[in-house]
Motif scaffolding. Structure first.
Motif, PDB file in Angstrom:
ATOM      1  N   LYS A  71       3.284   5.780  -5.815  1.00  0.00           N
ATOM      2  CA  LYS A  71       3.050   5.903  -7.172  1.00  0.00           C
ATOM      3  C   LYS A  71       1.658   6.522  -7.684  1.00  0.00           C
ATOM      4  O   LYS A  71       1.868   7.181  -8.616  1.00  0.00           O
ATOM      5  CB  LYS A  71       2.721   4.305  -7.603  1.00  0.00           C
ATOM      6  N   ILE A  72       0.903   6.733  -6.717  1.00  0.00           N
ATOM      7  CA  ILE A  72      -0.250   7.359  -6.918  1.00  0.00           C
ATOM      8  C   ILE A  72      -0.024   8.819  -6.832  1.00  0.00           C
ATOM      9  O   ILE A  72      -0.377   9.495  -7.948  1.00  0.00           O
ATOM     10  CB  ILE A  72      -1.414   7.101  -5.923  1.00  0.00           C
ATOM     11  N   VAL A  73       0.679   9.123  -6.057  1.00  0.00           N
ATOM     12  CA  VAL A  73       1.165  10.585  -5.977  1.00  0.00           C
ATOM     13  C   VAL A  73       2.231  11.039  -7.054  1.00  0.00           C
ATOM     14  O   VAL A  73       1.977  12.004  -7.630  1.00  0.00           O
ATOM     15  CB  VAL A  73       1.951  11.018  -4.539  1.00  0.00           C
ATOM     16  N   SER A  74       3.068   9.871  -7.325  1.00  0.00           N
ATOM     17  CA  SER A  74       3.917  10.254  -8.324  1.00  0.00           C
ATOM     18  C   SER A  74       3.026  10.316  -9.766  1.00  0.00           C
ATOM     19  O   SER A  74       3.505  11.472 -10.566  1.00  0.00           O
ATOM     20  CB  SER A  74       4.940   9.080  -8.710  1.00  0.00           C
ATOM     21  N   ILE A  75       1.876   9.846 -10.284  1.00  0.00           N
ATOM     22  CA  ILE A  75       1.556   9.886 -11.262  1.00  0.00           C
ATOM     23  C   ILE A  75       0.534  11.073 -11.139  1.00  0.00           C
ATOM     24  O   ILE A  75       0.506  11.820 -12.414  1.00  0.00           O
ATOM     25  CB  ILE A  75       0.332   8.818 -11.522  1.00  0.00           C
ATOM     26  N   MET A  76       0.101  11.542 -10.132  1.00  0.00           N
ATOM     27  CA  MET A  76      -0.840  12.914 -10.106  1.00  0.00           C
ATOM     28  C   MET A  76       0.378  14.053 -10.436  1.00  0.00           C
ATOM     29  O   MET A  76       0.143  14.997 -10.794  1.00  0.00           O
ATOM     30  CB  MET A  76      -1.135  12.952  -8.681  1.00  0.00           C
ATOM     31  N   THR A  92      -7.143   5.807   3.152  1.00  0.00           N
ATOM     32  CA  THR A  92      -6.305   4.983   4.341  1.00  0.00           C
ATOM     33  C   THR A  92      -4.997   5.791   4.476  1.00  0.00           C
ATOM     34  O   THR A  92      -4.681   6.151   5.729  1.00  0.00           O
ATOM     35  CB  THR A  92      -5.852   3.556   3.951  1.00  0.00           C
ATOM     36  N   VAL A  93      -4.230   5.991   3.452  1.00  0.00           N
ATOM     37  CA  VAL A  93      -2.802   6.653   3.659  1.00  0.00           C
ATOM     38  C   VAL A  93      -3.199   8.256   3.923  1.00  0.00           C
ATOM     39  O   VAL A  93      -2.348   8.723   4.512  1.00  0.00           O
ATOM     40  CB  VAL A  93      -1.922   6.153   2.458  1.00  0.00           C
ATOM     41  N   TYR A  94      -3.876   8.965   2.946  1.00  0.00           N
ATOM     42  CA  TYR A  94      -3.964  10.256   2.884  1.00  0.00           C
ATOM     43  C   TYR A  94      -5.423  10.909   3.479  1.00  0.00           C
ATOM     44  O   TYR A  94      -5.309  11.920   3.799  1.00  0.00           O
ATOM     45  CB  TYR A  94      -3.711  10.762   1.563  1.00  0.00           C
ATOM     46  N   ALA A 120       0.752  -1.367  -0.026  1.00  0.00           N
ATOM     47  CA  ALA A 120      -0.083   0.084   0.090  1.00  0.00           C
ATOM     48  C   ALA A 120       0.944   1.350   0.124  1.00  0.00           C
ATOM     49  O   ALA A 120       0.581   2.245  -0.625  1.00  0.00           O
ATOM     50  CB  ALA A 120      -1.031  -0.164   1.148  1.00  0.00           C
ATOM     51  N   ILE A 121       1.942   1.275   0.709  1.00  0.00           N
ATOM     52  CA  ILE A 121       2.942   2.519   0.871  1.00  0.00           C
ATOM     53  C   ILE A 121       3.497   2.656  -0.515  1.00  0.00           C
ATOM     54  O   ILE A 121       3.385   3.799  -0.982  1.00  0.00           O
ATOM     55  CB  ILE A 121       3.895   2.415   1.983  1.00  0.00           C
ATOM     56  N   SER A 122       3.980   1.590  -1.364  1.00  0.00           N
ATOM     57  CA  SER A 122       4.577   1.697  -2.564  1.00  0.00           C
ATOM     58  C   SER A 122       3.508   2.201  -3.565  1.00  0.00           C
ATOM     59  O   SER A 122       3.720   3.080  -4.348  1.00  0.00           O
ATOM     60  CB  SER A 122       5.339   0.529  -3.016  1.00  0.00           C
TER      61      SER A 122
END
Length: 168
Positions: free
Chosen positions: A10-15, A45-47, A4-6
């Motif tokens: 990746k989600i943030v990087s794509i954004m 969950t993370v943000y 989930a962390i990785s």
């Protein structure tokens, strides 16, 4: 959960890579090869927010960085960070940071006592320190250079206690 962390990184990087033309939720999920629901669950969950709310916050932070570090106009910053118009950008910026983008920039400059090229002044302030009772400039971040200047007598006041390299 390490996966989930990785995935969240990746989600943030794509954004961040797609600030100017924000991707729909479906495309973000497809690029990560995960279902949209999983993407939403990871972001919550993370943000602590939905993926699109996270995307908006990332775009607004990027716009804030443009205002802080660059000299672009609000008309240029709005489309560069994925907003359809300067008015939409200003409204979202105001909602997130409590002030209009122009007020943020003016307030920042007043706080720093600068009118033009704040990035240059920040660099100068970080790299140099002017001794009030001397005319020379002592570089804080380069003790080797200071030692060479003192050794070769290039400083006007090499014997001054203020120029002792060990005091820096």
């Amino acid at each position: 959960d390490g996966k989930a962390i990785s995935t969240s990184a990746k989600i943030v990087s794509i954004m961040q890579e797609n600030l100017d033309i924000p991707l729909p939720l479906r495309e973000i999920a497809e690029s990560l090869n995960i279902p949209q629901r999983t993407l939403s669950r990871i972001c919550n969950t993370v943000y602590g927010s939905s993926p699109m709310r996270l995307y908006l916050r990332i775009r607004l932070q990027a716009s804030r960085n443009f205002l802080f570090y660059e000299e672009h106009s609000i008309k240029e910053i709005a489309p560069a960070t994925g907003f359809s118009s300067p008015a939409t950008f200003s409204r979202c910026f105001m909602a997130q940071f409590g002030q209009a983008p122009s007020q943020f920039r003016i307030g920042l400059r007043k706080k720093q006592n600068l009118n033009e090229n704040p990035e240059i002044h920040r660099l100068i302030r970080r790299d140099t320190e002017v001794q009030p009772d001397e005319r020379n400039v002592v570089l804080k971040n380069d003790k080797g250079l200071n030692e060479r200047l003192l050794k070769h007598g290039d400083c006007n006041t090499a014997k001054s206690p203020h120029n002792n390299v060990n005091n820096m």
